[in-house]
Scaffold this motif. Structure first.
Motif, short mmCIF file in Angstrom:
data_model
loop_
_atom_site.label_atom_id
_atom_site.label_comp_id
_atom_site.label_asym_id
_atom_site.label_seq_id
_atom_site.Cartn_x
_atom_site.Cartn_y
_atom_site.Cartn_z
N ASP A 122 -28.88 32.19 46.27
CA ASP A 122 -29.22 32.67 47.61
C ASP A 122 -27.98 32.63 48.49
O ASP A 122 -27.08 31.80 48.28
CB ASP A 122 -30.29 31.79 48.26
CG ASP A 122 -31.72 32.15 47.84
OD1 ASP A 122 -31.98 33.36 47.66
OD2 ASP A 122 -32.54 31.24 47.71
N LEU A 123 -27.95 33.49 49.50
CA LEU A 123 -26.92 33.38 50.53
C LEU A 123 -27.31 34.18 51.76
O LEU A 123 -28.09 35.12 51.70
CB LEU A 123 -25.54 33.84 50.03
CG LEU A 123 -25.26 35.31 49.72
CD1 LEU A 123 -25.16 36.23 50.94
CD2 LEU A 123 -23.96 35.44 48.93
N SER A 124 -26.75 33.76 52.89
CA SER A 124 -26.65 34.60 54.08
C SER A 124 -25.19 34.51 54.52
O SER A 124 -24.57 33.45 54.41
CB SER A 124 -27.59 34.12 55.19
OG SER A 124 -27.20 32.83 55.65
N GLY A 125 -24.67 35.62 54.99
CA GLY A 125 -23.26 35.60 55.38
C GLY A 125 -22.79 36.96 55.84
O GLY A 125 -23.58 37.80 56.30
N VAL A 126 -21.48 37.17 55.71
CA VAL A 126 -20.84 38.37 56.23
C VAL A 126 -19.99 39.00 55.14
O VAL A 126 -19.27 38.30 54.41
CB VAL A 126 -19.98 38.02 57.46
CG1 VAL A 126 -19.17 39.23 57.92
CG2 VAL A 126 -20.86 37.52 58.60
N VAL A 127 -20.06 40.31 55.02
CA VAL A 127 -19.23 41.02 54.06
C VAL A 127 -17.77 40.88 54.48
O VAL A 127 -17.40 41.15 55.62
CB VAL A 127 -19.60 42.52 53.99
CG1 VAL A 127 -18.65 43.26 53.05
CG2 VAL A 127 -21.04 42.68 53.52
N LEU A 128 -16.94 40.41 53.55
CA LEU A 128 -15.51 40.22 53.82
C LEU A 128 -14.68 41.34 53.21
O LEU A 128 -13.78 41.88 53.86
CB LEU A 128 -15.07 38.86 53.26
CG LEU A 128 -13.65 38.40 53.55
CD1 LEU A 128 -13.37 38.36 55.05
CD2 LEU A 128 -13.40 37.03 52.93
N ARG A 129 -14.97 41.71 51.99
CA ARG A 129 -14.27 42.80 51.30
C ARG A 129 -15.27 43.55 50.42
O ARG A 129 -16.22 42.95 49.91
CB ARG A 129 -13.13 42.27 50.42
CG ARG A 129 -11.94 41.69 51.15
CD ARG A 129 -11.10 42.78 51.84
NE ARG A 129 -9.88 42.21 52.38
CZ ARG A 129 -9.78 41.63 53.57
NH1 ARG A 129 -10.87 41.53 54.35
NH2 ARG A 129 -8.63 41.14 53.99
N THR A 130 -15.03 44.82 50.21
CA THR A 130 -15.81 45.59 49.25
C THR A 130 -14.86 46.22 48.24
O THR A 130 -13.69 46.51 48.55
CB THR A 130 -16.63 46.70 49.93
OG1 THR A 130 -15.74 47.56 50.66
CG2 THR A 130 -17.65 46.11 50.88
N GLY A 131 -15.36 46.45 47.03
CA GLY A 131 -14.57 47.08 45.98
C GLY A 131 -14.63 48.59 46.05
O GLY A 131 -15.31 49.17 46.90
N PRO A 132 -13.94 49.25 45.16
CA PRO A 132 -13.92 50.71 45.13
C PRO A 132 -15.32 51.31 44.98
O PRO A 132 -16.17 50.77 44.28
CB PRO A 132 -13.06 51.03 43.90
CG PRO A 132 -12.22 49.81 43.68
CD PRO A 132 -13.07 48.66 44.11
N GLY A 133 -15.55 52.41 45.68
CA GLY A 133 -16.80 53.15 45.53
C GLY A 133 -17.94 52.67 46.39
O GLY A 133 -19.03 53.26 46.35
N VAL A 134 -17.74 51.62 47.20
CA VAL A 134 -18.82 51.10 48.04
C VAL A 134 -18.84 51.87 49.35
O VAL A 134 -17.84 51.96 50.05
CB VAL A 134 -18.63 49.60 48.31
CG1 VAL A 134 -19.70 49.09 49.28
CG2 VAL A 134 -18.69 48.81 47.01
N ARG A 135 -20.00 52.44 49.69
CA ARG A 135 -20.12 53.23 50.91
C ARG A 135 -21.12 52.65 51.91
O ARG A 135 -20.95 52.82 53.11
CB ARG A 135 -20.55 54.67 50.55
CG ARG A 135 -19.52 55.43 49.74
CD ARG A 135 -19.96 56.86 49.47
NE ARG A 135 -21.19 56.93 48.68
CZ ARG A 135 -21.21 56.87 47.34
NH1 ARG A 135 -20.09 56.72 46.66
NH2 ARG A 135 -22.36 56.92 46.69
#
Length: 447
Positions: A122-135
């Motif tokens: 489980d988690l709650s948090g904030v997106v820090l980085r995304t990889g290729p192809g993420v929209r």
């Protein structure tokens, strides 16, 4: 200072996505880990005698880089599930066997076979980085994550992703889990965080809420309808507390089985009228390790009929497993359904098949939820129709104690864990909605 800067940015009301995109990623982070060279430390000990705190360590580990379709999450809070307990007890098998099997599939999966396992689903948090192809997702998004990790390269998974042969539970059968300052997930695990909840509250429902939704509500589970009598084992615990809410919200009639008067009182506060306290009524479904007692099944069934006006239950929400399964099959009505997952008291179920086949009952196996089911369950959290059942939170450094409490059933509802969040009570961005549901949000709180 990288971690401190990250927390400051998350708590800043003026932070924008570009601010998160420009923050440096820590080279390492702290997580709750198991070590591969300790996986046999409990060999020869009965599971009941094992201490999960001895297996769990807070350790610095290298930060992974997100690949295609993945995201690196700054984890504000997480929670303890029963798979956390299994992991820390190295039971039924050490989780390193799962990581090795996953790595053998090749490609980016090879990263998961490491000398350590960062656990947590489980988690709650904030997106820090995304990889290729993420929209769909970008740095700065406030999110929760469900725990289904799936490849979807096989046709079997495209009707129901839980049927994909490469389906895994993130943080249990994969590495880089949520009991840590950072976590690596597939972006199809992400869902919006409920704005009216704190970080620790938002982290609590994920696994159990989605599991209960599929098990009771979904057409893949019991397909509960208005008026159904639903027997809910462990109704004061992490999984059962959400099943109880779904029964009440869906117009069913819950019959809640609990293990203490305190848990019984919480169920009654939720609106449940039929409660069975096992600590008072003393049901012993096993005479000894090898022999069940059908007289106790009958006594239990009689008690249920006393509470329902003479009716048997349409659905049994089963998750204790070995200890209760014989009774569950017996008490379900003719044509009724026993829907089962988890088996926290043991996987080897025994029941009298005459009560199944001759009375036309069904047993349905249910395991977590697909993305659609998890999304629908999370939507109900966001709308304030289903509430977190968080009882207390520990700091990440106290993970051993938190898992011990769940292992010994010294808890009710869910147990939260603060990861990057410096204190409880942070993360609320919709105080108006929160004020409308404050009593229900805090119903399971201790103290």
């Amino acid at each position: 200072m990288v971690i401190a800067d990250l927390v400051a940015a998350i708590e800043s009301p003026d932070a924008r996505p570009r601010d998160f995109a420009s923050l440096p990623v820590p080279e390492s982070y702290q997580g709750a880990v198991l070590f591969k060279d300790e996986q046999h430390m409990f060999d020869g000990l009965a599971v009941s005698d094992r201490d999960p705190a001895k297996a769990l360590h807070i350790s610095d580990v290298p930060a992974p880089e997100p690949g295609p379709g993945e995201a690196l999450i700054a984890v504000m809070a997480s929670s303890v599930n029963y798979n956390t307990v299994w992991s820390a007890l190295y039971s039924p098998v050490p989780t390193f066997a799962f990581l090795e099997r996953y790595a053998r599939t090749g490609g980016s999966a090879e990263r998961h076979d490491l000398p350590y396992h960062v656990i947590g689903s489980d988690l709650s948090g904030v997106v820090l980085r995304t990889g290729p192809g993420v929209r769909r997702w970008q740095p700065g998004d406030r999110v929760v994550a469900h725990c289904l990790s799936v490849e979807l390269e096989d046709a079997a998974g495209h009707d129901d992703t839980m049927l994909d042969p490469e389906q895994r539970i993130w943080g249990f059968e994969t590495n880089f889990g949520g009991l840590a300052q950072l976590a690596l997930v597939k972006t199809n695990q992400l869902m919006p965080k409920a704005a009216h909840l704190t970080w620790e509250e938002a982290a609590a429902p994920g696994l159990v809420n989605s599991t209960a939704y599929r098990q009771l509500v979904s057409r893949n589970g019991a397909g509960m309808k208005v008026g159904d009598n639903v027997l809910i084992w462990g109704a004061g615990g992490g999984l059962g507390s959400y099943a109880t809410q779904y029964a009440l919200a869906g117009g069913a009639i819950p019959i809640c089985v609990v293990s203490s008067e305190q848990k019984a009182a919480i169920c009654r506060e939720m609106g449940v009228e039929a409660v069975i306290d096992r600590s008072v009524e003393g049901y012993r479904f096993w005479r000894d390790e090898h022999t069940q007692d059908p007289r106790e099944w009958k006594r239990f069934g009689g008690r249920i009929r006393d509470l329902t006006g003479g009716e048997d239950v349409d659905i049994v929400f089963e998750h204790p497993g070995r200890e209760t399964f014989g009774a569950s099959v017996y008490v379900a009505r003719r044509g009724g359904t026993i829907v089962t997952c988890a088996s926290t008291s043991g996987y080897r179920h025994e029941f009298d098949n005459r009560y199944l086949w001759m009375h036309l009952k069904r047993i349905i196996g249910s395991h977590f939820a697909n993305y659609r089911e998890a999304w629908e369950a999370n939507r109900l959290i966001i709308k304030g129709l289903i509430h977190p059942t968080l009882s207390r939170s520990y700091r990440l450094a106290e993970i051993g104690r938190a898992v011990h409490d769940v292992h010994r059933n010294q808890h009710h509802g869910k147990v939260g864990v603060l990861c990057l969040a410096p204190e409880e009570g942070l993360g609320v961005t919709d105080p108006e909605l929160r004020s409308a549901h404050e009593p229900a949000i805090n119903r399971f709180r201790l103290g």
